[in-house]
Design an enzyme around this catalytic site. Structure first.
Site, short mmCIF file in Angstrom:
data_model
loop_
_atom_site.label_atom_id
_atom_site.label_comp_id
_atom_site.label_asym_id
_atom_site.label_seq_id
_atom_site.Cartn_x
_atom_site.Cartn_y
_atom_site.Cartn_z
N ILE A 73 33.70 7.38 -34.70
CA ILE A 73 33.59 8.74 -35.21
C ILE A 73 34.30 9.64 -34.20
O ILE A 73 34.18 9.45 -32.99
CB ILE A 73 32.11 9.15 -35.40
CG1 ILE A 73 31.97 10.57 -35.96
CG2 ILE A 73 31.31 9.02 -34.12
CD1 ILE A 73 30.51 10.93 -36.34
N SER A 74 35.08 10.60 -34.70
CA SER A 74 35.87 11.45 -33.80
C SER A 74 34.98 12.27 -32.87
O SER A 74 33.84 12.62 -33.21
CB SER A 74 36.72 12.42 -34.62
OG SER A 74 37.63 11.73 -35.43
N GLN A 75 35.55 12.59 -31.70
CA GLN A 75 34.89 13.49 -30.74
C GLN A 75 34.81 14.90 -31.37
O GLN A 75 35.81 15.40 -31.87
CB GLN A 75 35.72 13.54 -29.46
CG GLN A 75 35.15 14.46 -28.41
CD GLN A 75 36.11 14.67 -27.25
OE1 GLN A 75 37.17 14.04 -27.17
NE2 GLN A 75 35.75 15.58 -26.36
#
Ligand code: SAH
Length: 224
Positions: free
Chosen positions: A70-72
């Protein structure tokens, strides 16, 4: 009564953690108020694995299975700001992963289309989006190198995986006046740059470099 007290306490703690994350993202340099409000509105805990719930509001990527992350949050906010999503109409995300970034983008726009190459992640993301009550995101299992021509043109296209060049189909599917934001560089390496393109006219696209980033690679074909 005691049964109710714990979930409420959890909700409060999550709300406080989410607010703290938004302050972190603002401190790191995201100024767009609408983007910060979008970050505050999305329950990231629904998009991470249950075992990572306690870390859902740390400003880090987290594993979501199948070798992906999951993206930052800061990067999601930075991309939304760079793509000038506030008030944009139709948006395309390539590499929807957990669906979290798409959910943030959907707070700012009317329609978000997401393409994800791994069918298991498409199913995982659809479940998370429905748990979050998010109906403005439509996902498709497919190869993002081809974009999603049926809904083009897009006011903004965000690529959430790194490539050496932008697939030509994506420029074709960008509206005149539209913005494309993507990490460019060695997909397997440490040196990538977040870049923004602006389509000034059908045959004219301006390009600018924003900052150094690190994304997983944009791959060819589909899996699942
Ligand atoms: N933005 C996502 C995370 C993206 S990680 C989030 O918030 O969760 C990058 C994703 O791009 C991975 O899920 C990977 O499977 C996907 N991906 C890589 N190459 C792709 C391609 N050609 N087409 C579509 N998706 C791709």
């Amino acid at each position: 009564m005691a049964d109710d007290a714990q979930p409420e306490g959890h909700d409060r703690a999550r709300g406080a953690a989410r607010e703290a994350l938004v302050r972190t993202v603002a401190r790191e340099g995201v100024r767009d108020r609408a983007v910060l409000e979008a970050m505050a509105a999305v329950p990231r805990e629904l998009f991470v694995d249950p075992s990572d719930a306690a870390s859902a509001y740390d400003d880090h990527p987290l594993p979501i299975g199948h070798g992906q992350t999951i993206s930052q949050p800061f990067i999601v906010a930075l991309m939304a700001e760079a793509a000038e999503l506030s008030g944009a109409g139709r948006v395309l995300e390539i590499g929807a992963g957990s669906g979290y970034a798409a959910a943030v983008f959907a707070q700012l726009t009317s329609e978000v289309y997401g393409v994800e190459r791994d069918r298991r992640l498409v199913e995982r993301a659809r479940l998370a989006l429905s748990r979050a009550g998010e109906t403005r995101v439509t996902l498709r299992w497919g190869d993002g190198n081809e974009g999603w021509p049926e809904h083009a043109p897009y006011d903004a296209i965000l690529v959430s995986a790194a490539a050496e060049t932008i697939p030509e189909a994506l420029f074709q599917q960008l509206a005149v006046g539209g913005r494309l934001v993507a990490p460019i560089g060695d997909p397997a390496g440490m040196h990538q740059e977040l870049r923004r393109w602006r389509k000034r006219a059908p045959q004219r696209v301006d390009e600018e470099t924003l900052c150094a980033v690190r994304f997983v690679p944009l791959r060819a074909g589909i899996v699942g």
